[in-house]
Design an enzyme around this catalytic site. Structure first.
Site, PDB file in Angstrom:
ATOM      1  N   ASP A  71       0.484  -1.455  -0.268  1.00 32.10           N
ATOM      2  CA  ASP A  71       0.461   0.134   0.177  1.00 32.10           C
ATOM      3  C   ASP A  71       1.142   1.088   0.032  1.00 32.10           C
ATOM      4  O   ASP A  71       2.036   0.761   0.605  1.00 32.10           O
ATOM      5  CB  ASP A  71      -1.335   0.535   1.425  1.00 32.10           C
ATOM      6  CG  ASP A  71      -0.814  -0.632   2.858  1.00 32.10           C
ATOM      7  OD1 ASP A  71       0.645  -0.626   2.467  1.00 32.10           O
ATOM      8  OD2 ASP A  71      -1.281  -0.750   3.174  1.00 32.10           O
ATOM      9  N   GLU A  83      -5.769   3.688   3.563  1.00 35.21           N
ATOM     10  CA  GLU A  83      -6.321   3.881   5.170  1.00 35.21           C
ATOM     11  C   GLU A  83      -7.718   4.519   4.871  1.00 35.21           C
ATOM     12  O   GLU A  83      -8.140   4.683   6.214  1.00 35.21           O
ATOM     13  CB  GLU A  83      -5.419   5.060   5.579  1.00 35.21           C
ATOM     14  CG  GLU A  83      -4.117   5.306   5.713  1.00 35.21           C
ATOM     15  CD  GLU A  83      -3.640   4.436   7.205  1.00 35.21           C
ATOM     16  OE1 GLU A  83      -4.496   4.196   7.868  1.00 35.21           O
ATOM     17  OE2 GLU A  83      -2.326   3.652   7.124  1.00 35.21           O
TER      18      GLU A  83
HETATM   19 ZN    ZN Z   1      -2.707   2.662   9.137  1.00 33.33          ZN
HETATM   20 ZN    ZN Z   2      -0.834   0.990   7.480  1.00 30.83          ZN
END
Ligand code: ZN
Ligand code: ZN
Length: 415
Positions: free
Chosen positions: A84, A154
Site C-alpha cells: 500500500d 487508510e
Molecule cells: Zn494505517
Molecule cells: Zn498501514
C-alpha cells in the site's frame, strides 16, 4: 538485534550487497519525505512507475493512483504481492533528518501536513527492492509476480478501486495474494495467524435533526442533543447486552458535534461511529442493531428518522490456513525458527483481503518488525503506527521487509 549481515544473507541464499541495501534505504528516505494522502498518491505512483521502467518491468494503472507491475519469468505459479502506498494527515514529530515536511489537501479542501505514519513507505520500498532482486536472479525462479501498489488503504478505498477498475481482467489471476505490514516489533520478527488477521470495520455518520428554538423555550423545540445523547448511550448496550461474551466486537462513537451557543437548542446533532466485527453475520447483526436503536430513540424523542451515511467499510482480512503455514515455513527458513510469532486476534482493519476475496483467491497477510532491539530495552516500546513519533529504523525495515518478501515469493516461485 538481528545482525544486518546475517539478515541480508537470508532466505534461500539471498545475498544482498551493501550497495543494494544503501540504494534502497535512500529510496525509502525519499518516499518517506514525500507522503501523499489516500487516493492522492500521484507523485508516488509516478516514482513507482519510473522505478519499474528502470527494472524493465511491465506495468499499468489500476484504480487511478494504483500501479500494477507484472514481473514474468516463464511458465509457473502466479503470485500477487500487495504494497500500500498512502500516507496520513499527521504532522511528523520524529526528529529524523529525513522527516516529512510535506502537505496535502484533504477531501474537505483543507491543507494538512502529511506523514508516512503507518510505514507504507517501507512496503513500497520492500516491494520495489524484491522486484529488483528477482529481476536480477531469473535463474532462481519461474512464474509471475503481480506487484500491486495499492493506493488508499487508510480509507478502505484502494483495493476495491483497483478491483472495480478491472484489475483481474488485465493481470493474470494469482494462486495467492500476499501482503505485509511494518509494525512496532523487533526487526527479524514476524507475526501472523490463520483466520482473521484484522476485523471487518464500518464507519457511519449519523445526523439527528430536531427543531431549533431559544434555550428558554424547550417546549417549542425538538432537542437533537438529548436525542443523540440517548442514542450514544443506548448504542453501548449492543456489545454488552446483545452479543455473546465470546464474540469480539467494538462499537465506538468517535465524534459528537452539536450546538451553536449555550442558550440555543440547535437544529442538528451529528455523531460518527466505528464498528469492528469478526465476520459478516455479526456485522449484519450489529449494524442492524444500530439502525434499530437510532430509529427507536428518534421516535422516543418525537423527531424524524436520523440520516445515516456510510463513511467507509473495510472488508475482512482472512488468512487462508494452508497458505499461512506455507508463509510461516518460508519466514522461519529465512529468519530462524523463533522468528515467527503467533499473532493475537486484533481488531485493526485492512482492505488488502479484498484483492484476493474479490476473485476467490486465498490471501496471507503478515506483520514484520522494523525496530532495533534497543527500542524494547527495559520493557520500553516504540511509538506505534499512526503516532506522529512512529519511526521504524530505515535500514532494518528495508532489509527485513525486502527479505520477507523475497523469502515468501521464492517459496512459491523458486526453482
Ligand atoms: Zn494505517
Ligand atoms: Zn498501514
Amino acid at each position: 538485534m538481528t545482525d544486518i549481515q546475517d539478515t541480508v544473507q537470508l532466505a534461500q541464499g539471498l545475498e544482498a550487497s551493501a550497495k543494494f541495501v544503501a540504494e534502497h534505504v535512500q529510496m525509502y528516505k525519499t518516499f518517506h519525505q514525500s507522503p501523499e494522502l489516500s487516493s492522492e498518491e500521484h507523485r508516488t505512483a509516478e516514482a513507482i512507475e519510473a522505478r519499474l521502467d528502470e527494472l524493465g518491468i511491465e506495468h499499468f494503472r489500476s484504480g487511478k493512483t494504483g500501479v500494477v507491475g507484472l514481473l514474468s519469468n516463464g511458465e509457473g505459479p502466479v503470485v500477487g504481492f500487495r504494497a500500500d502506498t498512502d500516507g496520513l494527515p499527521i504532522a511528523e514529530e520524529t526528529g529524523l533528518d529525513y522527516a516529512s515536511t510535506a502537505t496535502g489537501i484533504l477531501p474537505d479542501g483543507k491543507e494538512a501536513p502529511t506523514m508516512h505514519g503507518c510505514g507504507h513507505d517501507t512496503h513500497i520500498t520492500a516491494a520495489l527492492a524484491a522486484a529488483a532482486y528477482l529481476s536480477d536472479r531469473r535463474e532462481a525462479w519461474q512464474g509471475t509476480v503481480v506487484f500491486l501498489f495499492q493506493p488508499g488503504e487508510e480509507t478502505a478505498y484502494g483495493a476495491k478501486a483497483m478491483v472495480d477498475d478491472g484489475l483481474w481482467d488485465k493481470a493474470p489471476r494469482p494462486d495467492v495474494v500476499l501482503a505485509q505490514h511494518v509494525m512496532p516489533m523487533q526487526a527479524g520478527k514476524f507475526s501472523l495467524r490463520a483466520g482473521n488477521m484484522a476485523s471487518l470495520a464500518d464507519s457511519w455518520r449519523i445526523t439527528v435533526r430536531g427543531r431549533q428554538a431559544h434555550g428558554s423555550q424547550p417546549e417549542v423545540s425538538l432537542d437533537p442533543i438529548v436525542a443523540a445523547a440517548s442514542m450514544v448511550m443506548r448504542l453501548q448496550t449492543i456489545v454488552s447486552r446483545e452479543l455473546s461474551p465470546n464474540t469480539p466486537a467494538v462499537v465506538t462513537v468517535g465524534t459528537f458535534h452539536a450546538g451553536l451557543k449555550e442558550n440555543i437548542i440547535p437544529e442538528t446533532a451529528e455523531f460518527s461511529l466505528n464498528v469492528r466485527t469478526p465476520d459478516e453475520e455479526v456485522r449484519t447483526k450489529v449494524l442492524g442493531s444500530i439502525e434499530r436503536i437510532v430509529a427507536a430513540e428518534a421516535q422516543a424523542s418525537g423527531i424524524g428518522a436520523p440520516g445515516i451515511v456510510e463513511i467507509n467499510r473495510f472488508p475482512r482480512l482472512f488468512n487462508d490456513a494452508e497458505h499461512t503455514d506455507r508463509v510461516s515455513k518460508a519466514l522461519k527458513a529465512g529468519f530462524g525458527e523463533d522468528a515467527v510469532i503467533a499473532a493475537p486476534l486484533g481488531m485493526g482493519s485492512e482492505d488488502a483481503g479484498w484483492l484476493g476475496d474479490a476473485i476467490g483467491v486465498p490471501v496471507v497477510f503478515w506483520a514484520f518488525g522494523g525496530f532495533a532491539e534497543a527500542d524494547f530495552a527495559d520493557g520500553a516500546s516504540p511509538a506505534g503506527n499512526h503516532s506522529p513519533q512512529f519511526a521504524p529504523d530505515a535500514e532494518l525495515s528495508v532489509i527485513n521487509g525486502t527479505g520477507a518478501a523475497v523469502a515468501v515469493l521464492l517459496e512459491y516461485l523458486g526453482r
